[in-house]
Design a protein around this motif. Sequence first.
Motif, PDB file in Angstrom:
ATOM      1  N   LEU A  66       0.831  -1.211   0.000  1.00  0.00           N
ATOM      2  CA  LEU A  66       0.000   0.000   0.000  1.00  0.00           C
ATOM      3  C   LEU A  66       0.860   1.253   0.000  1.00  0.00           C
ATOM      4  CD1 LEU A  66      -2.749   1.496   0.319  1.00  0.00           C
ATOM      5  CD2 LEU A  66      -2.366   1.338   2.773  1.00  0.00           C
ATOM      6  N   LEU A  67       1.805   1.335   0.929  1.00  0.00           N
ATOM      7  CA  LEU A  67       2.620   2.550   1.038  1.00  0.00           C
ATOM      8  C   LEU A  67       3.519   2.754  -0.181  1.00  0.00           C
ATOM      9  CD1 LEU A  67       3.525   2.501   4.830  1.00  0.00           C
ATOM     10  CD2 LEU A  67       1.769   3.857   3.658  1.00  0.00           C
ATOM     11  N   ALA A  68       3.950   1.671  -0.809  1.00  0.00           N
ATOM     12  CA  ALA A  68       4.766   1.791  -2.018  1.00  0.00           C
ATOM     13  C   ALA A  68       3.973   2.411  -3.168  1.00  0.00           C
ATOM     14  CB  ALA A  68       5.312   0.422  -2.424  1.00  0.00           C
TER      15      ALA A  68
ATOM     16  N   PRO B 228       1.765   8.124  -3.693  1.00  0.00           N
ATOM     17  CA  PRO B 228       2.747   9.134  -4.105  1.00  0.00           C
ATOM     18  C   PRO B 228       3.270   9.918  -2.895  1.00  0.00           C
ATOM     19  CG  PRO B 228       0.531   9.727  -4.859  1.00  0.00           C
ATOM     20  CD  PRO B 228       0.431   8.382  -4.208  1.00  0.00           C
ATOM     21  N   PRO B 229       4.540  10.310  -2.914  1.00  0.00           N
ATOM     22  CA  PRO B 229       5.131  10.992  -1.759  1.00  0.00           C
ATOM     23  C   PRO B 229       4.499  12.349  -1.446  1.00  0.00           C
ATOM     24  CG  PRO B 229       6.682  10.910  -3.584  1.00  0.00           C
ATOM     25  CD  PRO B 229       5.496  10.088  -3.984  1.00  0.00           C
ATOM     26  N   ASP B 230       3.798  12.941  -2.409  1.00  0.00           N
ATOM     27  CA  ASP B 230       3.153  14.234  -2.166  1.00  0.00           C
ATOM     28  C   ASP B 230       1.670  14.060  -1.805  1.00  0.00           C
ATOM     29  OD1 ASP B 230       2.325  13.365  -4.651  1.00  0.00           O
ATOM     30  OD2 ASP B 230       2.578  15.317  -5.628  1.00  0.00           O
ATOM     31  N   SER B 231       1.335  12.916  -1.244  1.00  0.00           N
ATOM     32  CA  SER B 231      -0.037  12.621  -0.864  1.00  0.00           C
ATOM     33  C   SER B 231      -0.569  13.683   0.097  1.00  0.00           C
ATOM     34  CB  SER B 231      -0.101  11.248  -0.181  1.00  0.00           C
ATOM     35  OG  SER B 231      -1.381  11.029   0.365  1.00  0.00           O
ATOM     36  N   ARG B 232      -1.849  13.949   0.004  1.00  0.00           N
ATOM     37  CA  ARG B 232      -2.464  14.906   0.937  1.00  0.00           C
ATOM     38  C   ARG B 232      -2.931  14.210   2.212  1.00  0.00           C
ATOM     39  NH1 ARG B 232      -8.058  15.747   0.951  1.00  0.00           N
ATOM     40  NH2 ARG B 232      -9.192  14.253  -0.294  1.00  0.00           N
TER      41      ARG B 232
ATOM     42  N   GLN C 134      10.283   2.588   5.654  1.00  0.00           N
ATOM     43  CA  GLN C 134      11.012   3.641   4.947  1.00  0.00           C
ATOM     44  C   GLN C 134      11.678   3.105   3.682  1.00  0.00           C
ATOM     45  OE1 GLN C 134      11.266   7.307   6.044  1.00  0.00           O
ATOM     46  NE2 GLN C 134      11.176   6.881   3.879  1.00  0.00           N
ATOM     47  N   ARG C 135      11.956   1.816   3.654  1.00  0.00           N
ATOM     48  CA  ARG C 135      12.568   1.198   2.470  1.00  0.00           C
ATOM     49  C   ARG C 135      11.630   1.144   1.274  1.00  0.00           C
ATOM     50  NH1 ARG C 135      15.303  -4.081   5.382  1.00  0.00           N
ATOM     51  NH2 ARG C 135      16.653  -2.902   6.775  1.00  0.00           N
ATOM     52  N   VAL C 136      10.309   1.234   1.520  1.00  0.00           N
ATOM     53  CA  VAL C 136       9.352   1.064   0.425  1.00  0.00           C
ATOM     54  C   VAL C 136       8.621   2.341   0.045  1.00  0.00           C
ATOM     55  CG1 VAL C 136       9.010  -1.367   0.978  1.00  0.00           C
ATOM     56  CG2 VAL C 136       7.433   0.345   1.912  1.00  0.00           C
ATOM     57  N   THR C 137       8.828   3.426   0.772  1.00  0.00           N
ATOM     58  CA  THR C 137       8.120   4.670   0.465  1.00  0.00           C
ATOM     59  C   THR C 137       9.078   5.857   0.512  1.00  0.00           C
ATOM     60  OG1 THR C 137       6.264   6.110   1.063  1.00  0.00           O
ATOM     61  CG2 THR C 137       7.385   5.008   2.888  1.00  0.00           C
ATOM     62  N   ALA C 138       8.787   6.837  -0.320  1.00  0.00           N
ATOM     63  CA  ALA C 138       9.562   8.079  -0.301  1.00  0.00           C
ATOM     64  C   ALA C 138       9.034   9.054   0.752  1.00  0.00           C
ATOM     65  CB  ALA C 138       9.534   8.736  -1.678  1.00  0.00           C
ATOM     66  N   MET C 139       7.849   8.750   1.310  1.00  0.00           N
ATOM     67  CA  MET C 139       7.313   9.603   2.369  1.00  0.00           C
ATOM     68  C   MET C 139       8.157   9.422   3.627  1.00  0.00           C
ATOM     69  SD  MET C 139       3.163   9.140   2.038  1.00  0.00           S
ATOM     70  CE  MET C 139       3.186   7.342   2.013  1.00  0.00           C
TER      71      MET C 139
ATOM     72  N   SER D 220       3.098  11.901   5.140  1.00  0.00           N
ATOM     73  CA  SER D 220       3.979  11.299   6.142  1.00  0.00           C
ATOM     74  C   SER D 220       3.351  10.031   6.692  1.00  0.00           C
ATOM     75  CB  SER D 220       4.228  12.272   7.298  1.00  0.00           C
ATOM     76  OG  SER D 220       4.898  13.419   6.839  1.00  0.00           O
ATOM     77  N   VAL D 221       4.217   9.152   7.227  1.00  0.00           N
ATOM     78  CA  VAL D 221       3.774   7.898   7.815  1.00  0.00           C
ATOM     79  C   VAL D 221       4.202   7.887   9.279  1.00  0.00           C
ATOM     80  CG1 VAL D 221       3.931   5.374   7.718  1.00  0.00           C
ATOM     81  CG2 VAL D 221       4.054   6.721   5.597  1.00  0.00           C
TER      82      VAL D 221
END
Length: 105
Positions: free
Chosen positions: A35-37, A40-44, A66-71, A86-87
């Motif tokens: 899911l997190l992958a 998009p990193p600019d998610s609202r 953190q290895r699977v998402t740019a957030m 952010s996560v």
Amino acid sequence: MSNPDPAVPAPAPKPAIPVVAIGASAGGLEPICELLAAVPPDSRFAFVVVQHLDPQHTGMLPELLQRVTAMPVQEAADGTQVEAGSVYVIPPNRDLGYARAARCA
């Protein structure tokens, strides 16, 4: 609270940040990563991950996610300000509560 100088416009209130809560058992890491992958990193949205883990086990979930998402991924702590894109991961052996900040009109 009123604006003391009517010639100066009051700042616009910050829009509410939608929070997506993701809960899973210890075997749910793979679907959470998938899911997190895909987000998009600019998610609202802000994402809060609550996974059932051994309370005596040191939490490595933030590093794994953190290895699977740019957030940015961080462990939630008392007083953490939730931000879009952010996560947040609940630490082992903790309860999590969320309160939306009050706004002045």
